[in-house]
Design a protein around this motif. Sequence first.
Motif, short mmCIF file in Angstrom:
data_model
loop_
_atom_site.label_atom_id
_atom_site.label_comp_id
_atom_site.label_asym_id
_atom_site.label_seq_id
_atom_site.Cartn_x
_atom_site.Cartn_y
_atom_site.Cartn_z
N GLY A 64 0.81 -1.21 0.00
CA GLY A 64 0.00 0.00 0.00
C GLY A 64 0.85 1.27 0.00
O GLY A 64 0.52 2.24 -0.69
N PHE A 65 1.94 1.25 0.74
CA PHE A 65 2.79 2.43 0.84
C PHE A 65 3.42 2.76 -0.51
O PHE A 65 3.44 3.93 -0.93
N PRO A 69 12.54 4.43 1.86
CA PRO A 69 11.10 4.47 2.15
C PRO A 69 10.79 3.88 3.52
O PRO A 69 11.57 3.07 4.05
N ALA A 70 9.65 4.24 4.10
CA ALA A 70 9.28 3.80 5.45
C ALA A 70 9.29 2.28 5.61
O ALA A 70 9.74 1.79 6.65
N PRO A 71 8.80 1.48 4.63
CA PRO A 71 8.87 0.03 4.82
C PRO A 71 10.30 -0.48 4.94
O PRO A 71 10.56 -1.45 5.65
N VAL A 72 11.25 0.18 4.27
CA VAL A 72 12.65 -0.21 4.39
C VAL A 72 13.16 0.15 5.77
O VAL A 72 13.91 -0.61 6.40
N SER A 73 12.77 1.32 6.27
CA SER A 73 13.16 1.70 7.63
C SER A 73 12.64 0.67 8.64
O SER A 73 13.34 0.30 9.58
N ALA A 74 11.42 0.22 8.45
CA ALA A 74 10.87 -0.82 9.31
C ALA A 74 11.69 -2.10 9.21
O ALA A 74 11.98 -2.77 10.21
N LEU A 75 12.10 -2.45 7.99
CA LEU A 75 12.93 -3.64 7.77
C LEU A 75 14.27 -3.49 8.48
O LEU A 75 14.76 -4.41 9.14
N LEU A 107 6.23 2.03 15.22
CA LEU A 107 6.57 3.45 15.13
C LEU A 107 6.91 3.86 13.70
O LEU A 107 6.48 4.91 13.22
N PHE A 108 7.68 3.04 13.00
CA PHE A 108 8.04 3.39 11.63
C PHE A 108 6.86 3.26 10.66
O PHE A 108 6.73 4.04 9.72
N LEU A 109 6.01 2.27 10.90
CA LEU A 109 4.81 2.17 10.06
C LEU A 109 3.92 3.38 10.27
O LEU A 109 3.32 3.91 9.32
N CYS A 110 3.82 3.83 11.51
CA CYS A 110 3.04 5.05 11.79
C CYS A 110 3.66 6.26 11.11
O CYS A 110 2.95 7.09 10.50
N ALA A 111 4.98 6.40 11.21
CA ALA A 111 5.65 7.54 10.58
C ALA A 111 5.42 7.53 9.07
O ALA A 111 5.18 8.58 8.46
N GLY A 112 5.48 6.35 8.45
CA GLY A 112 5.24 6.26 7.02
C GLY A 112 3.81 6.59 6.65
O GLY A 112 3.55 7.27 5.65
N ALA A 113 2.86 6.11 7.47
CA ALA A 113 1.44 6.40 7.21
C ALA A 113 1.17 7.90 7.31
O ALA A 113 0.43 8.47 6.50
#
Length: 493
Positions: A108-109, A247-253, A354-360
């Motif tokens: 989705g992101f 991107p935020a999903p990579v930060s989460a990874l 936290l990172f998923l929230c920041a990306g959203a």
Amino acid sequence: MGEVITGWTSPDRAYALPVAVAVPLLVCGAVLLLRSRPAARNAASVTGGLLLVGVVASLWPVADEGTRFELWTWLPGLSLTFALEPLGLLFASVAAVLWPLTTVYASGFLRAAREPAHARFFAWFALTIASAMWIALSGNLITLLVGYEVMTLATWPLVAHHGGAAARRGARTYVLVLLATSIGLLLPAMVWTWVLAGSTDFRPGGLLAGTAGTGVLTLLFALYLFGVGKAALMPVHRWLPAAMVAPAPVSALLHAVAVVKAGVFTVLKVAVYVFGLDTLRDTGAAAPMSWVAAFTLLAAAVVAIRADNLKRRLAYSTVSQLAYIVLAATVATGVAVEGAALHLVTHAVAKITLFLCAGAIAVTTGRTRVSELDGLGHAMPWTFAAFLTASVSIIGLPPTGGTWSKWLMLLGTAEADQIMPLVVLLAGSLLAVAYLMPVAVRGFLRPPAAPLTHGEAAPVLTVPLVLTALGCVALFFGAQALIDPLAGTLEVP
């Protein structure tokens, strides 16, 4: 090749170890084959992630039975070998469970942010998970090093995914620091270990017990901890904030699913299976590095407090929280290391939230700075409630899992009569209040500077972050189930 060394387990169980590595590799191939069919490609990624969860879950009943699978031996004491033990399985479980959730969010992101090359993104993502499984199930230092380097190279294109000068510059810093530390420090430490012990196999009680004096062990331990650049001890931490161009999903990874967790997992493996907790405690070999970890914990927290960019604040929060795990490892008591192992899990679930929230927030509103978040909690209540829940876990308050991981680390340091780590751990939690709670306070309690024109993020973004936030709460009630299998692994004084 393919020799199975089973201990008390069946060969079928041993073959599950390479299968856990093979599943994400197959997903990588499927993603590339389905590159022109987005729906099928995403379905293959999620299905593969769920299959991996099943494979990893099937190993828990035999986690302490000595299952091994030998891939290749080229010299006595030097081989590529998988081995099953509770600490490694804990890391494998974290990566496996968070993979499909991050995949759903990323699909989705990437669409919402209009990112290019989705197939390439998910292919490298799957390869990263394969390397995480390889590291988690490594039976010796050589096997671990192979997975460690593959993970660095697999995540490099993900950090640079945006394209452009900033992304290339951040990715260059990322890969150069991690390769320089692993080749220049970690590899020599492994060679030195082999010279001293005649083997690189992980051994309960430690490979190096009785092999050298305090001075040698102190220097060798420092080589390991600085060589594991993914653990982000200062001054080899700069790759982590540099990678925030991704991107935020990579930060989460990077922060939750794989990379930094591979770093602190390696630190724990080295402390428990290479040195041995008794050896570290009795010789005092870990004492100098405890000061490095303490400085990193406090300094990174101070930087996080001053950072206005939300992802940068979260990046330095990660540096600080990783230092908790390293500091607990230097305390070298069973209880402290149990807490460190549990913190690997609780921090992963909280930090991915936290990172998923920041990306959203960023993809929905375009806002990336803490100072821009006033009143957004009323427009995005689910996102900010999830952020608050994860923040409470990072701080270490009930009813979240971080309560127990921090409690055990504090208890371990108190039992060891080590005042400095105890004070630093407490101070770190107070600093975490200062760098995390203002986000939720601004979102919920401050009036917006201008009328809000955005609502909640899309469900494909919101559902995964709500589930991981619920995971923070579930860990409060289920932490004991994760700690119990470690009892036979750690020497509890």
